[in-house]
Enzyme design. Sequence first.
Site, PDB file in Angstrom:
ATOM      1  N   GLU A   1     -14.186  -2.432  -1.695  1.00 39.42           N
ATOM      2  CA  GLU A   1     -14.403  -2.618  -0.253  1.00 39.42           C
ATOM      3  C   GLU A   1     -15.704  -1.995   0.229  1.00 39.42           C
ATOM      4  O   GLU A   1     -16.044  -0.861  -0.116  1.00 39.42           O
ATOM      5  CB  GLU A   1     -13.245  -2.008   0.548  1.00 39.42           C
ATOM      6  CG  GLU A   1     -13.444  -2.153   2.061  1.00 39.42           C
ATOM      7  CD  GLU A   1     -12.253  -1.723   2.888  1.00 39.42           C
ATOM      8  OE1 GLU A   1     -12.343  -1.828   4.137  1.00 39.42           O
ATOM      9  OE2 GLU A   1     -11.241  -1.297   2.314  1.00 39.42           O
TER      10      GLU A   1
ATOM     11  N   LYS B   1      -0.384  -0.329  -4.235  1.00 37.86           N
ATOM     12  CA  LYS B   1      -1.835  -0.122  -4.254  1.00 37.86           C
ATOM     13  C   LYS B   1      -2.160   1.288  -3.814  1.00 37.86           C
ATOM     14  O   LYS B   1      -1.526   1.810  -2.891  1.00 37.86           O
ATOM     15  CB  LYS B   1      -2.567  -1.114  -3.345  1.00 37.86           C
ATOM     16  CG  LYS B   1      -4.100  -0.937  -3.388  1.00 37.86           C
ATOM     17  CD  LYS B   1      -4.813  -2.035  -2.610  1.00 37.86           C
ATOM     18  CE  LYS B   1      -4.794  -1.832  -1.120  1.00 37.86           C
ATOM     19  NZ  LYS B   1      -5.527  -0.595  -0.680  1.00 37.86           N
TER      20      LYS B   1
ATOM     21  N   ASP C   1       0.825  -1.206   0.000  1.00 39.99           N
ATOM     22  CA  ASP C   1       0.000   0.000   0.000  1.00 39.99           C
ATOM     23  C   ASP C   1       0.858   1.255   0.000  1.00 39.99           C
ATOM     24  O   ASP C   1       1.869   1.333   0.725  1.00 39.99           O
ATOM     25  CB  ASP C   1      -0.873   0.039   1.263  1.00 39.99           C
ATOM     26  CG  ASP C   1      -2.302  -0.390   1.004  1.00 39.99           C
ATOM     27  OD1 ASP C   1      -2.725  -0.420  -0.167  1.00 39.99           O
ATOM     28  OD2 ASP C   1      -3.006  -0.680   1.990  1.00 39.99           O
TER      29      ASP C   1
ATOM     30  N   GLU D   1      -5.623   4.126  -3.176  1.00 39.25           N
ATOM     31  CA  GLU D   1      -7.060   4.321  -3.093  1.00 39.25           C
ATOM     32  C   GLU D   1      -7.469   5.250  -4.228  1.00 39.25           C
ATOM     33  O   GLU D   1      -7.043   6.407  -4.282  1.00 39.25           O
ATOM     34  CB  GLU D   1      -7.441   4.884  -1.718  1.00 39.25           C
ATOM     35  CG  GLU D   1      -7.193   3.884  -0.602  1.00 39.25           C
ATOM     36  CD  GLU D   1      -7.719   4.341   0.750  1.00 39.25           C
ATOM     37  OE1 GLU D   1      -8.353   5.419   0.813  1.00 39.25           O
ATOM     38  OE2 GLU D   1      -7.500   3.625   1.743  1.00 39.25           O
TER      39      GLU D   1
END
Length: 275
Positions: free
Chosen positions: A189, A120, A90, A122
């Site tokens: 998610e 990764k 992340d 968001e």
Amino acid sequence: MSSHREQAVRRLTAPDIAARKGQTPIVCLTAYTAPMAELLDEHCDLLLVGDSVGMVIHGLPNTVGVTLEMMILHGQAVMRGARRAMVVVDMPFGSYEGSAETAYANATRIMKETGCSAVKVEAGPAVAENIEYLVKRGIPVMGHVGLRPQAIMVDGGFRAKGKTNHERVRILEDARAAAEAGAFAVVVEGVAEGLAREITETIEVPTIGIGASAGCDGQILVTDDMLGLFDWTPKFVRRYGDIRGQIAQSIAAYADDVRNRRFPGPAEIYFAKAG
């Protein structure tokens, strides 16, 4: 001559994961340490060094306080334990949302210092351009839409997304934008089940569900939640163990043995040799 050498194991890559769209579901879990990564490696296709490490390991109230240095440290540990699974790290809050150049500098640092296979992010409305910038420069990127833990200060807490039409449209747009920008997979998610299926059917790359739908192309959970390390777990977690209970019993037994001088016993101490 080669019988004494460890057989080489091929690590899964971003193209391997991308090719699993609509195929056998992709098994993913989080990992933060070398011993856990070694245990998970045999069973998982992808290990995520999630910024959830801030809450799970460091006791932070959310993921906002996680630093680049923390992610690199835990990424290095996981890479020492995993041999086959693809390892994704992340990018923490504040490390990729600004300029594309800053995102690239931070992503290259993560990959160089950990040896991981991808990062990764968001994938909010302003991030798609940075995803494309990274991918064009050789950095595989996984997106993340729906409930975005790094946006907790804006959202006011952790809550399911996509229950209203406005949210549904926005999340679907975020997923499309991330996929079109070159993300090899997208984590979905905490969204309504129907929306998760719609995203999976709409975008051309695999979806990895967490609190989403069994119809996603893969699933991920925080390993410590799944193993039952905490008293409370989110609604979408299925507990596959009771590690907290087992640890508590083991510690209580140890403490009782120490207080009653049953530990250490003859099997755990050293004796001088005769002569």
